[in-house]
Design an enzyme around this catalytic site. Structure first.
Site, PDB file in Angstrom:
ATOM      1  N   CYS A   9       3.231   3.912   8.969  1.00 28.71           N
ATOM      2  CA  CYS A   9       3.358   5.167   8.232  1.00 28.71           C
ATOM      3  C   CYS A   9       4.047   6.220   9.090  1.00 28.71           C
ATOM      4  O   CYS A   9       3.626   6.493  10.212  1.00 28.71           O
ATOM      5  CB  CYS A   9       1.988   5.686   7.792  1.00 28.71           C
ATOM      6  SG  CYS A   9       2.087   7.240   6.881  1.00 28.71           S
ATOM      7  N   ARG A  54       8.068   1.667  -3.086  1.00 25.86           N
ATOM      8  CA  ARG A  54       8.597   2.726  -3.956  1.00 25.86           C
ATOM      9  C   ARG A  54       9.235   2.157  -5.217  1.00 25.86           C
ATOM     10  O   ARG A  54       9.249   2.812  -6.263  1.00 25.86           O
ATOM     11  CB  ARG A  54       9.609   3.571  -3.187  1.00 25.86           C
ATOM     12  CG  ARG A  54       9.002   4.436  -2.081  1.00 25.86           C
ATOM     13  CD  ARG A  54      10.095   5.182  -1.325  1.00 25.86           C
ATOM     14  NE  ARG A  54      10.984   4.277  -0.628  1.00 25.86           N
ATOM     15  CZ  ARG A  54      12.258   4.538  -0.330  1.00 25.86           C
ATOM     16  NH1 ARG A  54      12.798   5.695  -0.683  1.00 25.86           N
ATOM     17  NH2 ARG A  54      13.003   3.659   0.318  1.00 25.86           N
ATOM     18  N   ALA A  92       0.309   5.530  -0.036  1.00 25.81           N
ATOM     19  CA  ALA A  92      -0.610   6.674  -0.032  1.00 25.81           C
ATOM     20  C   ALA A  92      -0.389   7.533  -1.266  1.00 25.81           C
ATOM     21  O   ALA A  92       0.741   7.879  -1.607  1.00 25.81           O
ATOM     22  CB  ALA A  92      -0.394   7.505   1.236  1.00 25.81           C
ATOM     23  N   GLN A 117      -6.046  -1.533   3.380  1.00 27.47           N
ATOM     24  CA  GLN A 117      -5.251  -1.099   4.524  1.00 27.47           C
ATOM     25  C   GLN A 117      -5.981   0.016   5.267  1.00 27.47           C
ATOM     26  O   GLN A 117      -6.307   1.052   4.692  1.00 27.47           O
ATOM     27  CB  GLN A 117      -3.863  -0.615   4.127  1.00 27.47           C
ATOM     28  CG  GLN A 117      -3.003  -0.369   5.378  1.00 27.47           C
ATOM     29  CD  GLN A 117      -1.642   0.215   5.083  1.00 27.47           C
ATOM     30  OE1 GLN A 117      -1.544   1.326   4.593  1.00 27.47           O
ATOM     31  NE2 GLN A 117      -0.590  -0.515   5.421  1.00 27.47           N
ATOM     32  N   GLY A 137      11.006  -2.826   1.957  1.00 30.60           N
ATOM     33  CA  GLY A 137      12.094  -1.881   2.176  1.00 30.60           C
ATOM     34  C   GLY A 137      13.263  -2.081   1.245  1.00 30.60           C
ATOM     35  O   GLY A 137      13.910  -3.136   1.251  1.00 30.60           O
ATOM     36  N   ASP A 138      13.537  -1.084   0.397  1.00 30.19           N
ATOM     37  CA  ASP A 138      14.685  -1.082  -0.521  1.00 30.19           C
ATOM     38  C   ASP A 138      14.610  -2.180  -1.574  1.00 30.19           C
ATOM     39  O   ASP A 138      15.625  -2.776  -1.945  1.00 30.19           O
ATOM     40  CB  ASP A 138      16.006  -1.190   0.246  1.00 30.19           C
ATOM     41  CG  ASP A 138      16.293   0.039   1.106  1.00 30.19           C
ATOM     42  OD1 ASP A 138      15.537   1.029   0.991  1.00 30.19           O
ATOM     43  OD2 ASP A 138      17.259   0.018   1.883  1.00 30.19           O
ATOM     44  N   LYS A 171       1.189  -4.033   9.293  1.00 31.33           N
ATOM     45  CA  LYS A 171       2.420  -3.593   8.646  1.00 31.33           C
ATOM     46  C   LYS A 171       3.098  -2.609   9.587  1.00 31.33           C
ATOM     47  O   LYS A 171       2.492  -1.610   9.984  1.00 31.33           O
ATOM     48  CB  LYS A 171       2.133  -2.941   7.290  1.00 31.33           C
ATOM     49  CG  LYS A 171       3.387  -2.639   6.450  1.00 31.33           C
ATOM     50  CD  LYS A 171       3.001  -2.235   5.025  1.00 31.33           C
ATOM     51  CE  LYS A 171       4.238  -2.130   4.138  1.00 31.33           C
ATOM     52  NZ  LYS A 171       5.086  -0.965   4.464  1.00 31.33           N
ATOM     53  N   PRO A 194       0.841  -1.203   0.000  1.00 29.71           N
ATOM     54  CA  PRO A 194       0.000   0.000   0.000  1.00 29.71           C
ATOM     55  C   PRO A 194       0.872   1.247   0.000  1.00 29.71           C
ATOM     56  O   PRO A 194       1.859   1.323   0.724  1.00 29.71           O
ATOM     57  CB  PRO A 194      -0.791  -0.129   1.314  1.00 29.71           C
ATOM     58  CG  PRO A 194       0.050  -1.002   2.191  1.00 29.71           C
ATOM     59  CD  PRO A 194       0.818  -1.915   1.284  1.00 29.71           C
TER      60      PRO A 194
END
Length: 323
Positions: free
Chosen positions: A103, A228, A22, A74, A204-205, A142, A20
């Protein structure tokens, strides 16, 4: 390492998922990622206050379709009973409920939600217990590692999640204070996997297929969740699967980037209207353009576009470029 992932009664064909995000993982973007191989996708985080008060914009975040299943919804908030009520209201719109406890942005933690919950493990337990009581859907949380770099709350949060009936837990191994700086400490994903008996999903990464392979290999986690790394790069899901299956990883040239971005644009127009599509696709095009020759000038053209036709003309330009 590519294998089915079982979360409660939800059986996924493989373990490469879309996180998820935003402002990013709306219906259109989820469909693009699914078409490139993500087997589970999540809505943007949905405010339980907005849901319970019937905020129209909040409910719009749950827009979906048959192609967009299975779907994780979520939720975020800090009140156990409101979170439980929201889980009930979601009903058959979701195949899984996730509670955002990670978050780091100020407007979320300022309400006591997101990463702020990592300062109050009793509230984490109350939330999981209340939501578990309210829904039969698979339930996950999460989290980040804690509030600051020295914080090890992830350990207690993992124990609580398992004890109170969560079906899986996702860990982004940065603290709230780190935001997105520095490197995610994947060793904590491995440690959480050793600590609990429920599935652990790592995040992450993850920016390339090789990152996905390496996280699975180094941590032993049950699944991975690209965030990302999927922005402007929905092919990460297909490429990760290709790599994990021992197949050649097909690289993406400008023509395919332009074709996918155009599909994304047209989905956005169909689902949200021309004005919203124009505004939102400018940022997505900035990501799609990354790595293409002359990216800076193309990005300026995208941001300066005043109509959908200008964006389409830009995509035609990109599609005609060489690799």
């Amino acid at each position: 390492m590519l294998r089915p992932l079982v979360i409660g009664q939800l059986v996924l064909p493989h373990n490469v998922l879309l996180a998820p995000l935003a402002g990013i993982t709306n219906h259109a973007f989820r469909l693009i990622c699914r078409r490139e191989g993500a087997c589970l996708a999540f809505t943007e985080m949905v405010s339980v206050n907005g849901m319970v008060r019937e905020g129209e914009k909040t409910w719009e975040l749950l827009q979906s379709s048959d192609e967009d299943r299975p779907l994780g919804v979520q939720l975020f908030g800090d009140d156990p009973e409101l979170l439980a009520r929201a889980a009930e209201l979601v009903g058959d719109r979701a195949d899984l409920i996730d509670i955002n406890m990670g978050c780091p942005v100020r407007k979320v933690v300022g309400t006591g939600a997101g990463s702020a919950l990592l300062k109050d493990t009793a509230r984490i337990a109350a939330i999981v217990k209340a939501v578990r009581r309210a829904t039969r859907l698979p339930l996950t949380i999460k989290i980040r590692t804690g509030w600051d770099r020295q914080d090890e709350t992830w350990r207690e949060a993992g124990r609580i999640a398992e004890a109170e009936g969560c079906d899986a837990i996702t860990l982004h191994p940065r603290s709230r204070s780190q935001m997105f700086e520095g490197s995610a400490d994947w060793s904590r994903i491995a440690a959480l996997k050793a600590l609990v008996g429920i599935p652990v999903i790592g995040s992450g990464d993850l920016f390339t297929a090789e990152d996905c392979r390496r996280m699975l290999a180094e941590t032993g986690c049950d699944g991975i969740m690209a965030a990302r790394g999927a922005m402007g790069n929905p092919w990460i899901f297909r490429q990760a699967r290709e790599l994990l299956e021992g197949r050649p990883v097909r690289l993406i040239g400008p023509a395919e980037r332009a074709t996918t971005a155009r599909s994304h644009l047209e989905l956005f127009v169909e689902q949200a209207g021309a004005a919203v599509a124009l505004r939102e696709m400018k940022k997505h095009l900035g990501w799609y353009i990354h790595g293409i020759s002359g990216a800076a000038s193309l990005r300026r053209a995208a941001h300066g576009a005043r109509s959908l036709e200008e964006l389409r003309e830009l995509l035609d330009r990109i599609g005609g470029m060489g690799a």
